[in-house]
Design a protein around this motif. Structure first.
Motif, PDB file in Angstrom:
ATOM      1  N   PRO A   1       1.095  -1.283   0.208  1.00 40.90           N
ATOM      2  CA  PRO A   1       0.183   0.012  -0.403  1.00 40.90           C
ATOM      3  C   PRO A   1       0.595   1.144  -0.278  1.00 40.90           C
ATOM      4  O   PRO A   1       0.325   2.322  -0.146  1.00 40.90           O
ATOM      5  CB  PRO A   1      -0.961  -0.105   0.783  1.00 40.90           C
ATOM      6  N   HIS A   2       2.341   0.871   0.183  1.00 37.75           N
ATOM      7  CA  HIS A   2       3.187   1.878   0.636  1.00 37.75           C
ATOM      8  C   HIS A   2       3.907   2.082  -0.891  1.00 37.75           C
ATOM      9  O   HIS A   2       4.520   1.616  -1.276  1.00 37.75           O
ATOM     10  CB  HIS A   2       3.790   2.178   1.710  1.00 37.75           C
ATOM     11  N   LYS A   3       2.830   3.953  -1.569  1.00 35.32           N
ATOM     12  CA  LYS A   3       3.739   3.683  -3.024  1.00 35.32           C
ATOM     13  C   LYS A   3       5.202   5.099  -2.975  1.00 35.32           C
ATOM     14  O   LYS A   3       5.494   5.184  -4.194  1.00 35.32           O
ATOM     15  CB  LYS A   3       2.137   4.502  -4.155  1.00 35.32           C
ATOM     16  N   LYS A   4       5.542   5.755  -2.104  1.00 32.21           N
ATOM     17  CA  LYS A   4       6.460   6.109  -2.476  1.00 32.21           C
ATOM     18  C   LYS A   4       7.855   5.570  -1.772  1.00 32.21           C
ATOM     19  O   LYS A   4       7.902   5.814  -0.743  1.00 32.21           O
ATOM     20  CB  LYS A   4       6.558   7.003  -1.651  1.00 32.21           C
ATOM     21  N   VAL A   5       8.115   4.897  -3.579  1.00 37.40           N
ATOM     22  CA  VAL A   5       9.285   3.762  -3.022  1.00 37.40           C
ATOM     23  C   VAL A   5      10.059   4.300  -4.600  1.00 37.40           C
ATOM     24  O   VAL A   5       9.777   4.645  -5.535  1.00 37.40           O
ATOM     25  CB  VAL A   5       8.953   2.949  -3.327  1.00 37.40           C
ATOM     26  N   ILE A   6      11.581   4.121  -4.097  1.00 42.33           N
ATOM     27  CA  ILE A   6      12.283   4.527  -5.045  1.00 42.33           C
ATOM     28  C   ILE A   6      13.344   3.570  -4.981  1.00 42.33           C
ATOM     29  O   ILE A   6      13.944   3.449  -3.722  1.00 42.33           O
ATOM     30  CB  ILE A   6      12.809   5.382  -5.386  1.00 42.33           C
ATOM     31  N   GLY A   7      14.434   2.754  -6.111  1.00 43.44           N
ATOM     32  CA  GLY A   7      14.908   1.847  -5.956  1.00 43.44           C
ATOM     33  C   GLY A   7      16.253   2.717  -6.393  1.00 43.44           C
ATOM     34  O   GLY A   7      16.245   3.791  -7.212  1.00 43.44           O
ATOM     35  N   VAL A   8      16.922   2.278  -5.408  1.00 43.96           N
ATOM     36  CA  VAL A   8      18.998   2.863  -6.167  1.00 43.96           C
ATOM     37  C   VAL A   8      19.862   1.373  -6.425  1.00 43.96           C
ATOM     38  O   VAL A   8      19.722   0.471  -5.952  1.00 43.96           O
ATOM     39  CB  VAL A   8      19.256   4.170  -5.669  1.00 43.96           C
ATOM     40  N   CYS A   9      20.716   1.933  -7.386  1.00 44.68           N
ATOM     41  CA  CYS A   9      21.466   1.162  -7.239  1.00 44.68           C
ATOM     42  C   CYS A   9      23.019   1.538  -7.985  1.00 44.68           C
ATOM     43  O   CYS A   9      22.808   2.879  -8.288  1.00 44.68           O
ATOM     44  CB  CYS A   9      21.711   0.179  -8.613  1.00 44.68           C
ATOM     45  N   ASN A  10      24.388   1.058  -7.301  1.00 40.27           N
ATOM     46  CA  ASN A  10      25.167   1.824  -7.380  1.00 40.27           C
ATOM     47  C   ASN A  10      25.919   2.045  -8.662  1.00 40.27           C
ATOM     48  O   ASN A  10      27.175   2.580  -9.571  1.00 40.27           O
ATOM     49  CB  ASN A  10      26.498   1.516  -6.593  1.00 40.27           C
ATOM     50  N   ILE A  11      25.686   0.930  -9.521  1.00 42.68           N
ATOM     51  CA  ILE A  11      26.229   0.305 -11.070  1.00 42.68           C
ATOM     52  C   ILE A  11      26.205   1.868 -11.666  1.00 42.68           C
ATOM     53  O   ILE A  11      27.049   2.748 -12.572  1.00 42.68           O
ATOM     54  CB  ILE A  11      25.361  -0.225 -11.771  1.00 42.68           C
ATOM     55  N   PRO A  12      24.783   2.938 -12.506  1.00 36.85           N
ATOM     56  CA  PRO A  12      24.719   3.730 -12.591  1.00 36.85           C
ATOM     57  C   PRO A  12      25.501   4.685 -12.345  1.00 36.85           C
ATOM     58  O   PRO A  12      26.610   5.823 -13.390  1.00 36.85           O
ATOM     59  CB  PRO A  12      24.035   4.578 -12.398  1.00 36.85           C
ATOM     60  N   PHE A  13      26.183   4.755 -11.118  1.00 37.74           N
ATOM     61  CA  PHE A  13      27.162   5.484 -10.160  1.00 37.74           C
ATOM     62  C   PHE A  13      28.625   4.920 -10.866  1.00 37.74           C
ATOM     63  O   PHE A  13      29.667   6.048 -11.393  1.00 37.74           O
ATOM     64  CB  PHE A  13      27.068   5.631  -9.063  1.00 37.74           C
ATOM     65  N   ASN A  14      29.011   4.150 -10.911  1.00 35.64           N
ATOM     66  CA  ASN A  14      30.320   3.389 -10.903  1.00 35.64           C
ATOM     67  C   ASN A  14      30.742   3.652 -12.916  1.00 35.64           C
ATOM     68  O   ASN A  14      32.140   3.717 -12.839  1.00 35.64           O
ATOM     69  CB  ASN A  14      29.969   1.766 -10.949  1.00 35.64           C
ATOM     70  N   MET A  15      29.164   3.638 -13.783  1.00 37.68           N
ATOM     71  CA  MET A  15      29.568   3.972 -15.109  1.00 37.68           C
ATOM     72  C   MET A  15      30.120   5.164 -15.064  1.00 37.68           C
ATOM     73  O   MET A  15      31.187   5.436 -15.984  1.00 37.68           O
ATOM     74  CB  MET A  15      28.801   3.483 -16.110  1.00 37.68           C
ATOM     75  N   LYS A  16      29.550   5.962 -14.473  1.00 43.67           N
ATOM     76  CA  LYS A  16      30.042   7.746 -14.140  1.00 43.67           C
ATOM     77  C   LYS A  16      31.301   8.283 -14.313  1.00 43.67           C
ATOM     78  O   LYS A  16      31.873   8.459 -14.887  1.00 43.67           O
ATOM     79  CB  LYS A  16      28.169   8.656 -14.193  1.00 43.67           C
ATOM     80  N   ASN A  17      31.503   7.591 -12.972  1.00 37.28           N
ATOM     81  CA  ASN A  17      33.141   7.567 -12.421  1.00 37.28           C
ATOM     82  C   ASN A  17      33.459   6.797 -13.421  1.00 37.28           C
ATOM     83  O   ASN A  17      34.914   7.800 -13.802  1.00 37.28           O
ATOM     84  CB  ASN A  17      32.823   7.050 -11.423  1.00 37.28           C
ATOM     85  N   SER A  18      33.583   5.930 -14.260  1.00 34.35           N
ATOM     86  CA  SER A  18      34.635   5.093 -14.672  1.00 34.35           C
ATOM     87  C   SER A  18      35.024   5.920 -15.898  1.00 34.35           C
ATOM     88  O   SER A  18      36.064   6.260 -16.694  1.00 34.35           O
ATOM     89  CB  SER A  18      34.418   3.846 -15.016  1.00 34.35           C
ATOM     90  N   VAL A  19      33.870   7.267 -16.503  1.00 36.11           N
ATOM     91  CA  VAL A  19      33.682   7.656 -17.814  1.00 36.11           C
ATOM     92  C   VAL A  19      34.587   9.016 -17.524  1.00 36.11           C
ATOM     93  O   VAL A  19      35.392   9.391 -18.485  1.00 36.11           O
ATOM     94  CB  VAL A  19      32.552   7.637 -18.274  1.00 36.11           C
TER      95      VAL A  19
END
Length: 436
Positions: free
Chosen positions: A162-180
């Motif tokens: 019933p709780h809809k204020k949910v967001i998922g996060v992952c460090n992979i996009p951050f890893n990719m940006k930092n590597s670029v």
């Protein structure tokens, strides 16, 4: 004004990372109270992490109150944000996933294949209970989920809680940006990547540096330097020139499990024979970390934490909370409802996508249809995830079997049954929904 964050799974070795993240952002995200909560089995680790976190805060001189408890409902009272970083069954459960999978010649990775299926089956019911508590006790709080498999778990919550204020996060996009940024010798804040796909199956379709499309240059640089932008928990074996030129997009580190399946399995089996499973390696890393955490003179996050595989977690989680709190309207990569952003995938499914972050949550930026070269397998992966969620909710053996068969890392009807039966028996204490 009070600003309270509750961290569920507070005894995790990752916790010093997020504490550091809050301290670094204090002027814009002035958290007044942090409560760490865990289960009885993690009580000792929770006490150790709490002591270190208090020393870190004391050194900073910031007026942040920090405490711990085993009472989850009490910890949730008046929370503005709830971060979840749990592992149902602990590393022992992960070891069983990896050992049983590898013993049958299947990649034994904790968020992909058979291991990922069973991590989701164990985790989703527990996360639904947590979300129910949040909905009852602090209904206005944002639930920031870092618990893996993050995309599947976030979709289960948005569909069945019933709780809809949910967001998922992952460090992979951050890893990719930092590597670029490292590859192109530029500031990470100048890098923007257009991500398209799903958690652990996302592609970097375009790369912009200071607003200029540099995708082709980044791909060439990646091949020339054989750059490894994998986190510590994934050992890269590199990509061929033909694959990168044909793909015309940045693969993420997890793609090796699907597009280099045989080579990755061979590598994992060799590592298994020589050093044990990845979970056994992580157990040793954690033991060493907690010995460091016990040192009463330690008042900073130790560098060794990056070996744990969660580098940039605090950036992903804390940036998100900061932007919601301040209604920044900036763009971040999150796991959220599709709502038509990728027309090829179900509207009510969760995708990993660039989104504008506001006080009302993420607004997914439409990325259009999937490129033809990744369309088929991405649709298959999403259908597989939906089967996993249905199995976790229902405890339906045949749904779980269908999910196992349809996963690209298994995709063998006889082997799927063998894996399913062995893993159900191994994890029966954490799978009450399948015991009826």
């Amino acid at each position: 004004m009070s600003l309270k964050v509750t961290i569920i799974g507070g005894g995790s070795s990752y916790t010093p990372e997020i504490i550091e993240g809050f301290m670094n952002r204090y002027p814009s995200f002035p958290v007044t109270e942090i409560v760490l909560v865990d289960i009885e089995k993690g009580h000792n680790k929770l006490k150790i992490v709490t002591s270190l976190a208090k020393r870190m805060i004391q050194k900073s001189g910031l007026p942040i109150k920090l405490s711990y408890t085993l009472d989850r409902r009490k910890a949730l009272e008046n929370a503005d944000f709830v971060a979840t970083q749990i592992r149902v069954g602990g590393l022992d459960a992960r070891e069983k996933d990896e050992r049983i999978s590898l013993s049958h010649g299947v990649i034994g990775q904790e968020t992909n294949g058979a291991g990922g299926i069973f991590k989701a089956l164990r985790t989703i019911p527990v996360m639904l209970d947590i979300a129910q508590d949040i909905h009852e006790i602090c209904p206005n709080a944002w639930m920031i989920n870092f618990t893996n498999p993050a995309g599947i778990v976030t979709e289960a919550l948005l569909k069945y809680s019933p709780h809809k204020k949910v967001i998922g996060v992952c460090n992979i996009p951050f890893n990719m940006k930092n590597s670029v940024a490292e590859m192109m010798d530029c500031n990470v804040n100048d890098v923007e990547i257009e991500f398209i796909g799903m958690n652990h199956f996302v592609f970097g379709r375009s790369v912009y540096i200071q607003g200029e499309d540099r995708t082709a240059a980044v791909l060439e640089k990646m091949l020339q330097q054989n750059v490894d932008y994998s986190p510590a928990n994934i050992v890269s074996i590199g990509w061929s020139e033909t694959f990168i030129h044909a793909l015309k997009m940045l693969p993420n580190p997890y793609h090796q499990y699907y597009f280099q399946k045989e080579e990755t399995l061979e590598k994992d089996l060799t590592a298994f024979k020589e050093n044990g499973t990845r979970s056994e390696v992580v157990k040793q890393v954690e033991m060493d970390l907690f010995e460091k955490y016990k040192d009463e003179n330690l008042d900073v996050k130790p560098e060794e934490l990056e070996k744990r595989g969660g580098a940039y977690y605090s950036d992903a989680a804390c940036n998100l909370m900061d932007s919601i709190h301040n209604n920044k309207g900036d763009v971040q990569t999150v796991n959220t409802m599709n709502n038509g952003a990728i027309p090829d995938l179900p509207t009510n499914s969760v995708i990993e996508v660039n989104a504008v972050i506001t006080k009302d949550g993420p607004k997914a930026i439409a990325s259009g249809h999937l490129p033809l070269n990744i369309k088929g397998i991405t649709i298959q992966m999403k259908a597989f995830e939906e089967l996993v969620i249905e199995a976790a909710i229902s405890g339906d053996y045949l749904k779980a079997y269908e999910a196992m068969v349809m996963n690209p890392l298994v995709q063998n009807e006889k082997k799927a049954k063998i894996l399913l039966d062995e893993l159900l028996e191994a994890h029966k204490d954490y799978l009450p929904q399948f015991q009826k």
